[in-house]
Write an enzyme that holds these catalytic residues in place. Structure first.
Site, short mmCIF file in Angstrom:
data_model
loop_
_atom_site.label_atom_id
_atom_site.label_comp_id
_atom_site.label_asym_id
_atom_site.label_seq_id
_atom_site.Cartn_x
_atom_site.Cartn_y
_atom_site.Cartn_z
N PRO A 1 0.88 -1.49 0.08
CA PRO A 1 0.14 0.22 0.40
C PRO A 1 0.64 1.68 0.04
O PRO A 1 2.28 1.51 -0.16
CB PRO A 1 -0.51 -0.29 1.26
CG PRO A 1 -0.12 -0.54 2.36
CD PRO A 1 1.33 -1.55 1.33
N ASN B 1 1.16 3.48 2.24
CA ASN B 1 1.52 4.99 3.99
C ASN B 1 3.18 4.49 4.14
O ASN B 1 3.43 5.29 4.98
CB ASN B 1 0.86 4.09 4.87
CG ASN B 1 0.58 2.36 5.37
OD1 ASN B 1 0.94 2.34 4.51
ND2 ASN B 1 0.71 1.87 6.70
N GLU C 1 0.07 2.79 -6.73
CA GLU C 1 -0.15 3.77 -8.10
C GLU C 1 0.50 4.51 -7.26
O GLU C 1 0.59 6.26 -8.31
CB GLU C 1 -1.34 3.41 -8.90
CG GLU C 1 -2.59 3.71 -7.80
CD GLU C 1 -3.51 2.54 -7.37
OE1 GLU C 1 -2.29 1.57 -6.86
OE2 GLU C 1 -4.08 2.80 -6.90
N GLU D 1 -1.86 -8.63 5.32
CA GLU D 1 -2.12 -7.58 6.48
C GLU D 1 -3.07 -6.41 6.21
O GLU D 1 -2.61 -5.47 5.18
CB GLU D 1 -0.43 -7.09 6.56
CG GLU D 1 0.40 -8.25 6.49
CD GLU D 1 0.02 -9.20 8.20
OE1 GLU D 1 -0.19 -8.42 8.97
OE2 GLU D 1 1.05 -10.03 8.49
N LEU D 2 -3.66 -7.04 6.83
CA LEU D 2 -5.05 -5.92 6.15
C LEU D 2 -5.09 -4.90 7.42
O LEU D 2 -4.41 -3.96 8.08
CB LEU D 2 -6.15 -6.56 6.47
CG LEU D 2 -5.60 -7.83 4.96
CD1 LEU D 2 -7.39 -8.57 4.83
CD2 LEU D 2 -5.57 -7.14 4.11
N GLY D 3 -6.36 -4.17 7.39
CA GLY D 3 -6.93 -2.70 8.23
C GLY D 3 -7.42 -3.25 9.72
O GLY D 3 -7.02 -4.24 10.33
N CYS E 1 -2.10 1.12 10.11
CA CYS E 1 -3.02 -0.34 10.22
C CYS E 1 -2.95 -0.43 11.39
O CYS E 1 -3.76 -0.89 12.27
CB CYS E 1 -2.66 -1.24 9.40
SG CYS E 1 -0.73 -2.20 9.83
N TYR F 1 -8.29 11.66 0.72
CA TYR F 1 -8.54 12.98 1.50
C TYR F 1 -10.04 13.37 2.46
O TYR F 1 -10.76 13.62 2.90
CB TYR F 1 -8.00 14.59 0.75
CG TYR F 1 -7.95 15.34 1.21
CD1 TYR F 1 -7.60 16.16 2.38
CD2 TYR F 1 -9.60 16.09 0.66
CE1 TYR F 1 -8.11 17.38 3.04
CE2 TYR F 1 -9.32 17.80 1.45
CZ TYR F 1 -9.26 17.98 2.53
OH TYR F 1 -9.35 19.55 2.96
N GLU G 1 -12.63 1.90 9.93
CA GLU G 1 -10.91 2.56 9.73
C GLU G 1 -11.14 3.28 8.84
O GLU G 1 -11.41 3.29 7.72
CB GLU G 1 -9.93 0.76 8.97
CG GLU G 1 -8.69 1.55 9.03
CD GLU G 1 -8.30 0.82 7.99
OE1 GLU G 1 -8.22 0.03 6.76
OE2 GLU G 1 -6.69 0.29 8.54
N ILE G 2 -10.59 4.61 9.71
CA ILE G 2 -10.34 5.61 9.04
C ILE G 2 -9.04 5.73 7.90
O ILE G 2 -8.87 6.81 6.98
CB ILE G 2 -11.02 7.14 10.26
CG1 ILE G 2 -12.64 7.33 10.38
CG2 ILE G 2 -10.34 8.30 9.00
CD1 ILE G 2 -12.31 8.07 11.58
#
Ligand code: NAD
Length: 487
Positions: A157, A159, A184, A255-257, A291, A339, A390-391
């Site tokens: 991802p 982050n 991406e 490995e998720l949220g 996460c 955002y 999850e925000i």
């Protein structure tokens, strides 16, 4: 000030690395890389597709034939060489991720230091790729061996772009070739990471294919010759990958949220716990785009008001600014869609009756960039979206509690189960509570830190499998039993 001139991405047209060659995508398309602090295009990366993934697989198969003959000791040596090079370019990679992800410099320096540690940690473990032998009758020999899969896929991802590119480590150490697909929106450091590695390893051992999830990501997941996939990202993408992977019975780690609870007991040092909440939220390193952030904070009613006052005072002081500056604590979030999504959550918090104590808006200082002031909501209840979903942004939800059984039930009351963070001076109570948490990792009195080799991975919808430890390395191999009947 660290040397910014070391990173010259401006309008650079990056190529991707396939089979040891730098190339454009077969379609010729490109994707803009946008600096989230000013919304300017800083580079382009190839918009890859099926044909590019297919080439990377063929190159990986050829490289694997050579790499598998190296043996653990030689693989280890090569990986040390890579780690050493990475350690010589800490500031460069940190600044590259700052420009591409918006994460502030000091956090990305930390990431750039951790990435080579990951490579070293798995290089160290390579000698643990052992089989087992069994007691048998005198005329039978029975043992197992561990064999690499061949070409494995790694999808990451946005982050922690560079830090997560280093997740190639267990696959390589186990003897596989790896195809890496970065997000991406943050592909630059993965490409430059590959540039550091390219002449160390057999040609094609590491390929980086850039592009979108629905194209390159899916092509990796659906390729019949990639039998092992590692994915880090959202639950919904993890589910889509699991469905796609079923066609070829692929081995997956996901490995998720998370929507991770922090439980604060009334006996704590309130200021320390409030500081621990900010650290556990990962506000400073990635604006809560983590996460493992403790985004649901259950505070005992006896200290609720004092905790809120301390937290809000501290959060309001966090310096929002240009992520390139060493003094900046809070930068922009990664991209426009994200955002808007975070702002949507903030609106839903207000609509559903939570009390906005600080933040929740774009800082007045900036008319460009995806900046959001760090945000604290109090009076949150478990029915609200900001308590359940999850925000993945700088938004902390504070809930009040007074009954132990209820707070445990609520802390466990989401579909997620990644981490938990418990604060109390009573270590017996802390350990009892840790055992009650449905989470893959529980911190007591201080969230965030992990040393290399420690397993990480979620319960429930937060994932499948562990990463970072020996089981991660072994999961990149399959075990074969060999039985010999002696003549
Ligand atoms: P995402 O799921 O949108 O994308 C992650 C990656 O998957 C990207 O490279 C994307 O291009 C690719 N992708 C998208 N659709 C795909 C598909 N159908 N097939 C294959 N690949 C596809 O996640 P994101 O928005 O980049 O990252 C945020 C999420 O990542 C959050 O949910 C966060 O909790 C999670 N995350 C988890 C961990 C962990 O270790 N558990 C760590 C960091 C982030």
């Amino acid at each position: 000030m660290l040397e910014q001139q070391k990173v010259e991405t401006t309008k650079k047209a990056y190529k991707m690395l396939i089979g040891g060659e730098w190339c454009d995508s077969k379609s010729g398309g490109t994707i803009d890389s946008i600096d989230p602090s000013n919304e300017e295009v800083i580079a382009t990366v190839p918009d890859g597709g099926n044909a590019d993934v297919a080439d990377a697989v063929e190159a990986g198969k050829a490289a694997f034939v050579e790499w598998r003959t190296f043996g653990a000791a030689k693989r280890q040596k090569k990986m040390y060489e890579l780690a050493h090079r990475m350690e010589e370019h800490i500031e460069h990679f940190a600044m590259l991720d700052v420009l591409d992800s918006g994460n502030p410099l000091m956090g990305m320096i930390e990431d750039a230091k951790k990435a080579p540690q990951e490579i070293r940690s798995f290089a160290n473990m390579a000698s643990e790729l052992k089989g087992t032998s069994f007691e048998t009758p005198d005329d039978v020999v029975c043992f197992t061996v561990r064999e690499a899969f061949g070409v494995v896929g790694l999808i990451i991802p946005f982050n922690h772009p560079y830090r997560f590119a280093a997740k190639v480590a267990p696959g390589l150490a186990a003897g596989n070739a790896v195809i890496l697909k970065p997000s991406e929106t943050t592909s630059l450091s993965a490409l430059e990471f590959a540039a550091l590695a390219v002449d160390i390893f057999p040609k094609g051992l590491i390929s980086v294919v850039t592009g979108y999830g629905h194209t390159v990501g899916r092509a990796i997941v659906q390729h019949p010759e990639i039998m092992r996939l590692a994915f880090t990202g959202s639950v919904s993408t993890g589910q889509a990958i699991m469905r796609d992977a079923a066609d070829h019975m692929k081995r997956l780690s996901l490995e998720l949220g998370g929507k991770n609870p922090m439980i604060v007991f009334p006996d704590v040092d309130i200021d320390k716990a409030a500081q621990g909440c900010i650290k556990g939220m990962n506000l400073a390193r990635s604006m809560g785009q983590s996460c493992q952030s403790n985004s649901r904070v259950f505070v005992h009613e006896k200290i609720y008001d004092r905790f809120l006052a301390s937290l809000v005072e501290k959060v309001a002081k966090l310096k929002v600014g240009d992520p390139r500056l060493e003094t900046t604590v809070i930068g922009p979030v990664n991209h426009k869609r994200h955002y808007d999504r975070i702002m949507g959550f903030i609106e839903s918090g207000k609509d559903q009756g939570a009390k906005l104590l600080t933040g929740g808006v774009r800082p007045a200082l900036f008319d460009k960039g995806y900046y959001i002031e760090p945000t604290v909501f109090s009076d949150v209840t478990m029915e609200m979206r900001i308590a359940r979903e999850e925000i993945f942004g700088p938004v902390v939800s504070i809930l009040k509690w007074n009954d132990y059984e209820t707070v445990i039930k609520e802390a466990n009351g989401t579909e997620f189960g990644l981490t938990a963070n418990i604060w109390t001076n009573d270590l017996t109570l802390a350990n009892r509570t840790a055992k009650a948490m449905q989470a893959g990792l529980v911190w007591i009195n201080g969230a965030g830190g992990r040393v290399p080799g420690v397993p990480f991975g979620g319960y429930k919808m937060s994932g499948l499998g562990k990463e970072g430890d020996l089981s991660d390395l072994l999961s990149y191999t399959q075990e074969k039993t060999i039985i010999t009947n002696l003549q």
